[in-house]
Design an enzyme around this catalytic site. Structure first.
Site, short mmCIF file in Angstrom:
data_model
loop_
_atom_site.label_atom_id
_atom_site.label_comp_id
_atom_site.label_asym_id
_atom_site.label_seq_id
_atom_site.Cartn_x
_atom_site.Cartn_y
_atom_site.Cartn_z
N PRO A 54 0.80 -1.22 0.00
CA PRO A 54 0.00 0.00 0.00
C PRO A 54 0.83 1.27 0.00
O PRO A 54 1.88 1.35 0.64
CB PRO A 54 -0.83 -0.11 1.28
CG PRO A 54 -0.09 -1.06 2.15
CD PRO A 54 0.60 -2.00 1.22
N ASN A 55 0.34 2.22 -0.76
CA ASN A 55 0.86 3.57 -0.86
C ASN A 55 2.16 3.69 -1.64
O ASN A 55 2.64 4.80 -1.88
CB ASN A 55 1.01 4.24 0.52
CG ASN A 55 -0.31 4.31 1.23
OD1 ASN A 55 -1.30 4.75 0.66
ND2 ASN A 55 -0.36 3.84 2.46
N ARG A 99 4.85 11.20 -2.22
CA ARG A 99 4.56 11.03 -0.79
C ARG A 99 5.85 11.15 0.01
O ARG A 99 6.79 10.38 -0.21
CB ARG A 99 3.92 9.66 -0.53
CG ARG A 99 3.66 9.40 0.94
CD ARG A 99 3.05 8.02 1.15
NE ARG A 99 2.91 7.77 2.58
CZ ARG A 99 3.39 6.70 3.20
NH1 ARG A 99 4.02 5.77 2.53
NH2 ARG A 99 3.22 6.56 4.49
N ARG A 147 12.62 5.42 12.70
CA ARG A 147 11.32 6.07 12.58
C ARG A 147 10.43 5.71 13.76
O ARG A 147 10.91 5.28 14.80
CB ARG A 147 10.70 5.68 11.23
CG ARG A 147 11.60 6.16 10.07
CD ARG A 147 11.02 5.94 8.73
NE ARG A 147 9.75 6.66 8.58
CZ ARG A 147 8.85 6.33 7.68
NH1 ARG A 147 9.05 5.32 6.86
NH2 ARG A 147 7.72 7.02 7.60
N SER A 185 13.18 3.33 3.53
CA SER A 185 13.74 4.11 4.64
C SER A 185 14.28 3.17 5.72
O SER A 185 14.00 1.98 5.71
CB SER A 185 12.67 5.03 5.24
OG SER A 185 11.68 4.26 5.90
N TYR A 190 11.13 9.20 1.42
CA TYR A 190 11.16 8.17 0.39
C TYR A 190 11.84 8.60 -0.91
O TYR A 190 12.00 7.79 -1.81
CB TYR A 190 9.74 7.70 0.08
CG TYR A 190 9.02 7.16 1.30
CD1 TYR A 190 9.43 5.96 1.89
CD2 TYR A 190 7.95 7.84 1.87
CE1 TYR A 190 8.78 5.47 3.01
CE2 TYR A 190 7.30 7.35 2.98
CZ TYR A 190 7.72 6.16 3.55
OH TYR A 190 7.08 5.68 4.66
N ALA A 228 3.09 -0.62 4.83
CA ALA A 228 2.56 -0.70 6.20
C ALA A 228 2.13 -2.10 6.60
O ALA A 228 2.13 -2.43 7.79
CB ALA A 228 1.37 0.27 6.34
#
Length: 150
Positions: free
Chosen positions: A10-11, A18, A112, A107, A23, A82
């Site tokens: 996803p994404n 984004r 994070r 990343s 990224y 995710a």
């Protein structure tokens, strides 16, 4: 030719726009071209896919496992996004399909948020590439190729 699956979660379709500070500005199409170029250097073709849907990723992992069993694939590079941090289903699919997987993170997830520090995929992955930007895909393909060579 032998195939390597490159599966994106996803994404990742938003790469390039984004959070470019995290990224980068490389698009998913650019990543696909990078993967095809690196794979070709090893005599491999790439099945490059992206989905925002967990079940579709599970189906693709099953497909990759069947292709490995048939001798037509060396495995999969997986950036589950995710779902890395939430999906027991992806864990079980990788394990159940007996597909060699290299887990990729663009990343450094360990620098994070704390919820990104745990991966459900890592225990069933053959290897993990973290924090090298999109070049991590190239490293993952090379690593998967080396593993397949024995």
């Amino acid at each position: 030719m032998t195939t390597v699956f490159v599966l994106n979660g996803p994404n990742l379709n938003l790469l390039g726009t984004r959070k470019p500070e995290v990224y980068g500005t490389t698009t998913l199409a650019d990543v696909g071209e990078l993967c095809r170029r690196v794979a070709a250097e090893h005599g491999l073709t790439v099945e490059f896919r992206q989905s925002n849907h967990e079940g579709e990723l599970v189906d693709w992992i099953h497909e990759a496992g069947a292709e490995v069993a048939a001798g037509r694939s060396i495995g999969a590079v997986v950036n589950a996004g995710a779902y890395t941090h939430t999906s027991v289903a992806l864990h079980d699919a990788i394990e159940g399909a007996s597909v060699p997987v290299i887990e990729v993170h663009i990343s450094n997830v360990h620098r994070r948020e704390a919820f990104r520090h745990h991966s459900y995929l890592s225990p069933v992955a053959a290897g993990i590439v973290v924090g090298f930007g999109v070049q991590g895909y190239a490293l993952a393909i090379e690593g998967l190729h080396r593993l397949a060579q024995g």
